[in-house]
Design a protein around this motif. Structure first.
Motif, PDB file in Angstrom:
ATOM      1  N   TYR A 182       0.839  -1.196   0.000  1.00  0.00           N
ATOM      2  CA  TYR A 182       0.000   0.000   0.000  1.00  0.00           C
ATOM      3  C   TYR A 182       0.873   1.245   0.000  1.00  0.00           C
ATOM      4  CZ  TYR A 182      -3.806   3.158   0.957  1.00  0.00           C
ATOM      5  OH  TYR A 182      -4.717   4.166   0.840  1.00  0.00           O
TER       6      TYR A 182
ATOM      7  N   LYS B 273       2.604   1.795  -3.331  1.00  0.00           N
ATOM      8  CA  LYS B 273       1.636   2.262  -4.332  1.00  0.00           C
ATOM      9  C   LYS B 273       1.230   3.710  -4.067  1.00  0.00           C
ATOM     10  CE  LYS B 273      -1.879   1.299  -7.344  1.00  0.00           C
ATOM     11  NZ  LYS B 273      -1.779   0.618  -8.636  1.00  0.00           N
TER      12      LYS B 273
ATOM     13  N   ARG C 265      -7.649   0.824  -2.982  1.00  0.00           N
ATOM     14  CA  ARG C 265      -8.885   0.452  -2.292  1.00  0.00           C
ATOM     15  C   ARG C 265      -8.884  -1.049  -1.956  1.00  0.00           C
ATOM     16  NH1 ARG C 265     -13.319  -1.236  -4.287  1.00  0.00           N
ATOM     17  NH2 ARG C 265     -12.436  -1.117  -6.371  1.00  0.00           N
TER      18      ARG C 265
ATOM     19  N   PRO D 226      -2.121  -3.984  -7.026  1.00  0.00           N
ATOM     20  CA  PRO D 226      -3.583  -3.825  -7.002  1.00  0.00           C
ATOM     21  C   PRO D 226      -3.956  -2.410  -6.581  1.00  0.00           C
ATOM     22  CG  PRO D 226      -2.903  -5.762  -5.761  1.00  0.00           C
ATOM     23  CD  PRO D 226      -1.668  -5.028  -6.112  1.00  0.00           C
ATOM     24  N   GLU D 227      -5.189  -2.061  -6.824  1.00  0.00           N
ATOM     25  CA  GLU D 227      -5.644  -0.716  -6.475  1.00  0.00           C
ATOM     26  C   GLU D 227      -5.560  -0.491  -4.979  1.00  0.00           C
ATOM     27  OE1 GLU D 227      -9.433   0.788  -7.891  1.00  0.00           O
ATOM     28  OE2 GLU D 227      -9.292  -0.780  -9.423  1.00  0.00           O
TER      29      GLU D 227
END
Ligand code: HEM
Lengths: 281, 462
Positions: free
Chosen positions: A159, A162, A181, A178-179
């Protein structure tokens, strides 16, 4: 073929799996991702067999106990839980890059178990205090929790990477993660799962201590660190439930939580014990 | 939410911010006691940290911090916080559960996140009956209200799961309560009944009994048990690599000098590590042992009842009640503290005495003119027992069970609602608007909901 050879091959598979996942992350090769998953699955199946074999071997040498009783065995079990939990996450949430951040934990645990000189690999008999089913329940529940927290820690790192990346380049490394969210949601779910098991682990440990010594809680450093870890995750969950924390703050807490797990497990044995033995000698 | 003005003290303790703060402080301060060794003599702290630091530690209670006033106060604040915060919110939960869900405005149902419309060709009444029957068959107990131009059906499951969180919070209080009730300090200082809860220990040599133990918290202070415990025998078994395998004390409980029948139906209990004995609320744990230079002898004459148990030292000659027989230990082989072999002299009934070696604790059968004898001689041990009376432990265990149950409910179950709003169409037929909500795990519920509605549609088409 004996169990330690199988554990050796398991370690190699996990290492391969990590490398493939890293390739997926860096070169965005879907094929590498699939190979990473297969290597992880192969490793975990092999490790399951190896665990069974070690159990069987312990009976053959007349000691007879589940392979969950010392540093070596718990490290191996930790790698097993982490990998199994990760495979479940990948299959369920179809997010395979996560492997690049989780499988290294399994490799590290296996490698440390196999190569560190202070970790004794022999199957050793159980001293009387360890002859209890509560001990088994305690180790299993704790390590399922630890496995989940390792995954949550990996998710937290992802996280932050990103979130920090400002690049909009679709070829950048962060773009393949991954996103935010999704990562945030997975971190949260994983922590919830781990928290259940950690609570069960602390409780079974307390029951065991009470059966063996007549004290369910004595604030020894290990117990205390496990409750510190528990406080950290309770804090994380409440911050989210009741104050709506999410994103970076939860990611940091997931990493801090895992650091605390790590310290509960290693730090207490090596650092604190070391501190005391320096002090007294 | 209530608009009533709150007392600021109440508001302070009802705040979740305080809970976060306390969780943080508890986690952070707990570290201190893991770095500084607890409950050591002052001189050790002086040696490790120097005089002034050691004094500072003592002033701040860092040397016994988990029992210090400030740490216990933090736990107290934590408990109050938990109680007030939960009390503050439970009325809301009850309101949500008791709510008349049928009073909802139909427009709001049309805006719910999870919904699906189904058209039927039957009349309104038929539609209501079939939806109702379908839901009931699927375990959704429905209630109904006729609205202006529609009929509303409502069903819910798991409303009680909203209490899961409070089961967890209550469980923490139950555990803390159990810990207080079982605390020797509480028993002594608050209840003034030191026998209500205590921890102690005692060494009992084989063949001896004790009716008191020594308190752990107050060194040297005796605590009367109200009955006696006798150690009949203590043995250690080893693995072939020399590691200990079992510590076993065979113990009996004596009331007025007579052994009583214990839980296992016998007057003797095999006390092992992890297999404690509880009698009259007092629990005995195998904790340690101590070898002595003396010996325990057990002599039996074949064909007679009873046995002679004696404590003897090496070189001492023992007279027995059997036909002038006496015996003694004239030599021994020792490894470390443990006696391996004994040389026995056995005679006195006229014939040549028997002299032989036997293993420690092994049975020798000796044929003499006066009869056949069985003799066991073993090195004398004392068993070290940890003795605890903890009337709070059941609260702690029940609290732990509640916590796991509550966590499961709070994390994995949810309060789910289904609405079916049924309207007659302008032309023939009716429209059923299904809608649903869940207070947690919405994705999971969405799946269940779609499956349910799909099944309903399939059934109507048949
Ligand atoms: C370490 C101790 C604690 C544990 C393990 C714990 C556990 C939990 C759990 C599992 C939830 C579930 C939330 C959900 O599913 O919605 C929760 C919610 C909550 N907790 Fe705690 N709790 C602890 C301490 C506290 C304290 C001291 C307070 C006092 C202020 C508190 C206040 C709350 C509140 C207000 C909620 C939200 C309830 C809601 O859903 O509205 N907790 N807690």
């Amino acid at each position: 073929m004996n169990s330690s050879q199988l554990f050796g091959i398991t370690t190699l598979s996990y290492l391969l799996s990590s490398i493939f996942y890293a390739a997926l992350l860096i070169f965005k090769s879907k094929k590498a991702g699939r190979l990473g998953l297969w290597a992880a699955i192969f490793g975990v199946v092999l490790q399951t067999i190896a665990l069974g074999l070690r159990w069987y071997e312990s009976y053959q040498i007349g000691i007879g106990h589940a392979p969950l009783t010392n540093m070596y065995e718990s490290l191996v079990f930790f790698a097993w839980c982490t990998t199994l939990f990760y495979i479940f996450i990948e299959l369920r949430y179809k997010a395979s890059v996560i492997g690049a951040f989780v499988m290294p934990f399994s490799v590290a645990a296996m490698a440390y178990a196999s190569f560190a000189s202070r970790v004794n690999q022999e199957i050793s008999p159980l001293v009387p205090a360890l002859q209890s089913n509560w001990l088994l329940a305690h180790v299993i529940t704790c390590f399922i929790g630890y496995g989940a927290f390792a995954v949550a820690g990996g998710l937290g790192i992802m996280y932050l990477i990103k979130a920090r990346s400002t690049s909009t380049d679709p070829d950048s490394m962060a773009a393949s993660l991954p996103e935010l969210r999704v990562l945030d949601d997975l971190t949260h779910k994983t922590i919830i799962f781990g928290f259940m098991w950690l609570s069960a682990g602390i409780i079974t440990g307390a029951v065991w201590a009470n059966e063996a010594w007549g004290t369910y809680w004595s604030w020894d450093p290990k117990e205390t660190w496990s409750i510190i870890t528990w406080f950290i995750y309770a804090l994380t969950l409440h911050a989210r439930f009741t104050r709506g924390w999410s994103g970076k703050r939860i990611a940091w807490l997931a990493i801090l939580g895992f650091a605390s797990v790590f310290f509960t497990y290693f730090g207490v044995n090596f650092l604190l014990a070391g501190l005391h033995s320096y002090g007294s000698s | 939410m209530t608009t009533k003005k709150k007392n600021p003290v109440w508001a302070f303790f009802a705040s979740v911010k305080l809970a976060l703060f306390l969780l943080f402080i508890l986690a952070a301060t707990s570290i201190i006691g893991t770095v500084i060794e607890q409950n050591k003599p002052f001189s050790q702290y002086v040696r490790e940290y120097g005089q002034s630091t050691a004094e500072l530690f003592q002033k701040l209670h860092f040397t016994d911090m988990y029992n210090s006033w400030w740490f216990l106060s933090l736990l107290g604040l934590f408990a109050i916080n938990l109680i007030v915060c939960s009390l503050e919110r439970i009325p809301n939960v009850i309101r949500v559960i008791k709510k008349d869900n049928l009073r909802i405005d139909p427009d709001r149902i049309a805006k719910m996140g999870i919904r699906k419309t189904v058209h039927l060709s039957c009349s309104l009444d038929e539609a209501v009956t079939s939806v109702r029957k379908f839901l009931e068959k699927k375990g959704w107990k429905t209630s109904m209200r006729v609205k202006k131009d529609s009929v509303l059906l409502f069903a819910q499951k798991g409303a009680w799961t909203r209490f899961g969180v409070y089961i967890v919070h209550l469980s923490i209080l139950v555990i803390l309560f159990g810990a207080v009730i079982g605390s020797p300090t509480f028993a002594k200082k608050i209840l003034h009944k030191p026998k209500f809860a205590f921890k102690g220990s005692i060494m009992i040599p084989e063949s001896r009994a004790t009716d008191y133990i020594y308190s752990l918290s107050e060194r040297g202070k005796k605590i009367d048990l109200g009955f006696a415990v006798r150690c009949n025998l203590f043995t250690i078994e080893y693995y072939s690599n020399g590691m200990p395998k079992t510590y076993l004390s065979k113990v009996s409980v004596l009331e007025n000098g007579k052994p009583v029948v214990l839980k296992n139906g016998s007057t003797e209990w095999n006390l092992e590590v992890n297999k404690p004995l509880t009698y009259r609320g007092i629990t005995f744990y195998q904790a340690s042992y101590q070898p002595y230079p003396d010996f325990l002898s057990i002599l039996r004459k074949k064909g007679t009842e009873g046995q002679e148990t004696k404590i003897i030292s090496g070189g001492q000659q023992i007279k027995t009640p059997f036909a002038n027989i006496s015996f003694g230990i004239i030599n021994q082989k020792v490894r470390g503290e443990a006696v391996q072999q004994l040389k026995i002299w056995f005679g006195g009934d006229g014939a040549q005495p028997s002299v032989f070696w036997i293993g420690n604790g092994q049975k020798a059968i000796i044929k003499r003119p006066s009869g056949e004898y069985e003799l066991i001689v073993k090195q004398l041990y004392a068993t070290g027992l940890q003795v605890t009376k903890d009337p709070g432990v059941w609260f702690v265990y029940i609290g732990c069970g509640m916590m796991l149950l509550g966590l499961y409910v709070a994390f994995f179950l949810s309060h789910r609602k289904i609405y079916a709003l049924i309207r007659a169409d302008k032309d023939a037929g009716t429209t059923v608007l299904f809608a649903g909500s869940a207070h947690k795990n919405k994705l999971g519920f969405e799946k269940i909901f779609s499956r349910l509605v799909k099944e309903f549609e399939d059934k109507q088409q048949k």
